[in-house]
Design a protein around this motif. Structure first.
Motif, PDB file in Angstrom:
ATOM      1  N   UNK A 130      57.477  13.787  12.388  1.00 44.56           N
ATOM      2  CA  UNK A 130      56.844  12.681  13.104  1.00 44.56           C
ATOM      3  C   UNK A 130      57.114  11.334  12.452  1.00 44.56           C
ATOM      4  N   UNK A 131      57.029  11.277  11.130  1.00 44.94           N
ATOM      5  CA  UNK A 131      57.266  10.019  10.416  1.00 44.94           C
ATOM      6  C   UNK A 131      58.700   9.530  10.603  1.00 44.94           C
ATOM      7  N   UNK A 132      59.648  10.458  10.602  1.00 42.65           N
ATOM      8  CA  UNK A 132      61.047  10.070  10.775  1.00 42.65           C
ATOM      9  C   UNK A 132      61.311   9.552  12.192  1.00 42.65           C
ATOM     10  N   UNK A 133      60.615  10.107  13.182  1.00 44.05           N
ATOM     11  CA  UNK A 133      60.735   9.590  14.555  1.00 44.05           C
ATOM     12  C   UNK A 133      60.214   8.157  14.621  1.00 44.05           C
ATOM     13  N   UNK A 134      59.062   7.927  13.982  1.00 44.95           N
ATOM     14  CA  UNK A 134      58.477   6.575  13.976  1.00 44.95           C
ATOM     15  C   UNK A 134      59.420   5.584  13.298  1.00 44.95           C
ATOM     16  N   UNK A 135      59.953   5.963  12.139  1.00 43.19           N
ATOM     17  CA  UNK A 135      60.860   5.075  11.402  1.00 43.19           C
ATOM     18  C   UNK A 135      62.105   4.765  12.225  1.00 43.19           C
ATOM     19  N   UNK A 136      62.711   5.807  12.812  1.00 47.86           N
ATOM     20  CA  UNK A 136      63.902   5.591  13.622  1.00 47.86           C
ATOM     21  C   UNK A 136      63.632   4.695  14.822  1.00 47.86           C
ATOM     22  N   UNK A 187      65.782   2.507  25.921  1.00 50.04           N
ATOM     23  CA  UNK A 187      64.582   2.823  26.697  1.00 50.04           C
ATOM     24  C   UNK A 187      63.341   2.078  26.215  1.00 50.04           C
ATOM     25  N   UNK A 188      63.425   1.427  25.077  1.00 46.91           N
ATOM     26  CA  UNK A 188      62.328   0.578  24.648  1.00 46.91           C
ATOM     27  C   UNK A 188      61.265   1.268  23.806  1.00 46.91           C
ATOM     28  N   UNK A 189      60.126   0.576  23.689  1.00 45.27           N
ATOM     29  CA  UNK A 189      59.057   0.930  22.762  1.00 45.27           C
ATOM     30  C   UNK A 189      58.387   2.260  23.086  1.00 45.27           C
ATOM     31  N   UNK A 190      58.519   2.724  24.328  1.00 46.97           N
ATOM     32  CA  UNK A 190      57.851   3.957  24.724  1.00 46.97           C
ATOM     33  C   UNK A 190      58.290   5.166  23.927  1.00 46.97           C
ATOM     34  N   UNK A 191      59.490   5.117  23.355  1.00 49.83           N
ATOM     35  CA  UNK A 191      60.021   6.253  22.589  1.00 49.83           C
ATOM     36  C   UNK A 191      59.099   6.606  21.434  1.00 49.83           C
ATOM     37  N   UNK A 192      58.514   5.607  20.798  1.00 52.99           N
ATOM     38  CA  UNK A 192      57.707   5.850  19.597  1.00 52.99           C
ATOM     39  C   UNK A 192      56.466   6.692  19.900  1.00 52.99           C
ATOM     40  N   UNK A 193      55.967   6.628  21.149  1.00 52.54           N
ATOM     41  CA  UNK A 193      54.767   7.388  21.506  1.00 52.54           C
ATOM     42  C   UNK A 193      55.036   8.887  21.607  1.00 52.54           C
TER      43      UNK A 193
END
Length: 234
Positions: free
Chosen positions: A10-16, A150-156
């Motif tokens: 999860x942390x690596x997804x947020x960082x990326x 795709x924008x900011x939605x990816x982080x969710x």
């Protein structure tokens, strides 16, 4: 700690995804070509997973029953609403669809696949987090590229990833007492095959070849378990 691999993922997804936000101003033609490249790679990954099946009838029945359930409960519509609600909290009105699309696309890519299932099982059963950490590195790079388009939605997407993989890992701490190893391994193969076909559908949508309602096919990931259990009884 059974959840360590999931947390790192999860942390690596947020960082990326955060890093990807700094590259959103690149020319549109670059984004389009990069997305086409990702779409092709996603299709290849999905096909590799789908070809692992040993029982094509289980895969077929799982997709059929999953599609019926998904359409009845309008699952994709619900996922879109979640994405739009998140968009209303963090973006302007014109960006809501992008947030919804980013959330759904990234969630499907990150959640569906052999690495997520096997990695979470390894974390729970053996306390081995290597697979999920490796998946996290891949997801981080994928999240970076997806965010630029795709924008900011990816982080969710990190929320369903943690809930999905974390639930499997916690369940896996007890699963060896409930399911024989040989049956569990065979079940993972069929779940992976169903997930692979959904991954292929994601790739086709990314290439704009089709407009498959992938969200409404998601219940097949659950129905494959039920159908496989019935198959084992007979």
């Amino acid at each position: 700690m059974a959840l360590l691999g999931t947390i790192v993922n999860g942390l690596l997804i947020i960082i990326g995804s955060i890093i990807g936000l700094f590259f959103t101003k690149i020319p549109e033609r670059f984004k389009e070509t990069v997305m086409h490249g990702i779409g092709l790679a996603v299709i290849l990954i999905g096909l590799q997973m789908a070809f692992s099946t040993n029982q094509i009838i289980i895969v077929l029945l799982s997709l059929l029953t999953g599609a019926i359930i998904g359409e009845l409960i309008r699952l994709e519509e619900g996922l879109n609403q979640v994405g739009k609600w998140l968009g209303s909290k963090f973006t302007t009105k014109n960006d809501k669809f992008s947030v919804s699309q980013g959330f759904i696309t990234a969630t499907l890519i990150f959640c569906i696949g052999a690495m997520g299932i096997i990695g979470a099982l390894d974390s729970g059963i053996r306390g081995d987090h290597e697979v999920l950490i490796t998946k996290g590195i891949l997801d981080g790079f994928t999240g970076l590229v997806l965010t630029t388009t795709l924008g900011f939605g990816v982080i969710f997407s990190v929320v369903p990833v943690i809930l999905y993989q974390g639930s499997i890992a916690l369940f896996a701490t007890q699963i060896d007492r409930l399911v024989p190893a040989n049956i569990l391994n065979e079940l993972i193969v069929e779940v992976t095959a169903v997930g692979g076909l959904l991954i292929v559908a994601i790739g086709l949508n990314m290439l704009k070849i089709t407009n498959i309602r992938i969200g409404n096919l998601l219940p097949s990931i659950i129905t494959v378990v039920v159908i496989y259990y019935i198959y084992q009884l007979f």
